[in-house]
Design an enzyme around this catalytic site. Structure first.
Site, mmCIF file in Angstrom:
data_model
loop_
_atom_site.group_PDB
_atom_site.id
_atom_site.type_symbol
_atom_site.label_atom_id
_atom_site.label_comp_id
_atom_site.label_asym_id
_atom_site.label_seq_id
_atom_site.Cartn_x
_atom_site.Cartn_y
_atom_site.Cartn_z
ATOM 1 N N MET A 216 0.671 -1.235 0.077
ATOM 2 C CA MET A 216 -0.021 0.067 0.106
ATOM 3 C C MET A 216 0.759 1.163 -0.011
ATOM 4 O O MET A 216 1.916 1.426 0.729
ATOM 5 C CB MET A 216 -0.783 0.006 1.197
ATOM 6 N N CYS A 217 0.659 1.998 -0.791
ATOM 7 C CA CYS A 217 1.294 3.384 -0.883
ATOM 8 C C CYS A 217 0.765 4.350 -0.012
ATOM 9 O O CYS A 217 0.048 3.859 1.092
ATOM 10 C CB CYS A 217 0.945 4.091 -2.171
ATOM 11 N N GLN A 218 1.548 5.346 0.323
ATOM 12 C CA GLN A 218 1.579 6.205 1.482
ATOM 13 C C GLN A 218 0.964 7.555 1.048
ATOM 14 O O GLN A 218 1.678 8.233 0.178
ATOM 15 C CB GLN A 218 2.705 6.330 2.337
ATOM 16 N N ILE B 79 4.052 8.368 -1.080
ATOM 17 C CA ILE B 79 5.339 7.408 -1.135
ATOM 18 C C ILE B 79 4.708 6.233 -1.864
ATOM 19 O O ILE B 79 3.745 5.744 -1.548
ATOM 20 C CB ILE B 79 5.925 7.333 0.297
ATOM 21 N N ASN C 47 -3.460 5.841 -3.809
ATOM 22 C CA ASN C 47 -3.145 4.741 -3.350
ATOM 23 C C ASN C 47 -4.001 3.890 -3.359
ATOM 24 O O ASN C 47 -5.282 3.933 -3.238
ATOM 25 C CB ASN C 47 -3.108 4.877 -1.815
#
Length: 274
Positions: A1-3, A78, A108
């Site tokens: 999972m992206c941030q 991120i 995300n």
């Protein structure tokens, strides 16, 4: 999972403290090592920093951490790559112009089989589902409001429709801003905190850093910070219920009408038929 990380304020504010903890999630306290980026609205302009390298090791991130850029709206990301190679062209946040102002977007999640029909006005440069979704959103807004709209409720309703439609193909947490408001859609995980007087002494969860906001703010300041998961471990963050689209303005969530992007609100449509 992206941030994801966003900030919306009533006075221009720097994001150095929050970014210090956020940056650590790109390869130090978490395994997201596929690039990072941050965009600051400054008047009618946008100052953006993008790097396909891990944020925890990035000299560019080190610069941003100690560079007190003051902004009313900030979006950072991120990346943990799911679609598209690791490269600058696939690094969030993405930027486009619509109605004579810049829009910034970060996502995300993972959209499967996403192949919308685009008019050609907005085209992705990279190969991510995220940038394609951004182009689709702006394309639809341009078609629906060819001369733009100053009605926040009208814009919010249009974005809710698109969040439901696109989100039907997968996880669709996103942050979107035109420099005036910051929109935050939660598909699975997204939370926020509003800091105002009397300000707290906050401690980062990912770094041993503490700040007393009373020493760096004025009593009238108000700052909303939005993140995938809480950035501090001694404050009460509010979870955005999955399926909700929030709008932030002047450092706090704006009370809109309905926000739930649940299936019964709108009929499901095939994006390729739009």
């Amino acid at each position: 999972m992206c941030q994801l990380l966003g900030m919306n304020c009533n006075v221009p504010t720097d994001i150095c403290f929050s970014f210090a903890g956020f940056r650590a999630r790109g390869g130090l306290t978490d395994h997201h090592r596929d690039g990072w980026g941050i965009a600051f609205f400054e008047g009618a302009g946008v100052r953006a920093f993008l790097d396909p390298n891990p944020s925890a090791d990035s000299p560019v991130a080190e610069l941003v951490r100690h560079y007190p850029i003051h902004s009313l709206n900030v979006i950072a990301h991120i990346r943990k790559a799911t679609q598209g190679d690791v490269g600058l062209e696939n690094t969030h946040p993405f930027q486009r112009e619509l109605w004579g102002r810049y829009w910034i977007f970060a996502h995300n999640g993972n959209l499967k089989g996403f192949a919308p029909a685009l008019s050609g006005r907005f085209q992705p440069v990279g190969t991510t589902d995220s940038e394609l979704a951004f182009c689709c959103i702006l394309d639809r807004l341009a078609q629906r409001f060819p001369r733009g709209t100053h009605d926040t409720a009208e814009l919010h309703a249009a974005l809710r429709e698109l969040a439901l439609e696109i989100g039907g193909l997968g996880e669709f947490n996103f942050l979107l801003s035109d420099g005036d408001r910051l929109f935050a859609h939660c598909s699975s995980r997204l939370c926020y905190i509003v800091r105002k007087a009397p300000f707290p002494v906050a401690h980062l969860a990912d770094e041993d850093v503490t700040v007393d906001f009373n020493q760096v703010t004025t009593p009238r300041d108000r700052v909303a910070v939005i993140a995938t998961t809480p950035l501090t471990d001694n404050e009460a963050w509010t979870q955005i219920p999955p399926g909700n689209l929030f709008a932030f303005h002047d450092g706090e969530p704006v009370a809109m009408a309905k926000t739930r992007t649940v299936a019964q609100d709108y009929p499901r449509r095939n994006m390729s038929d739009a």
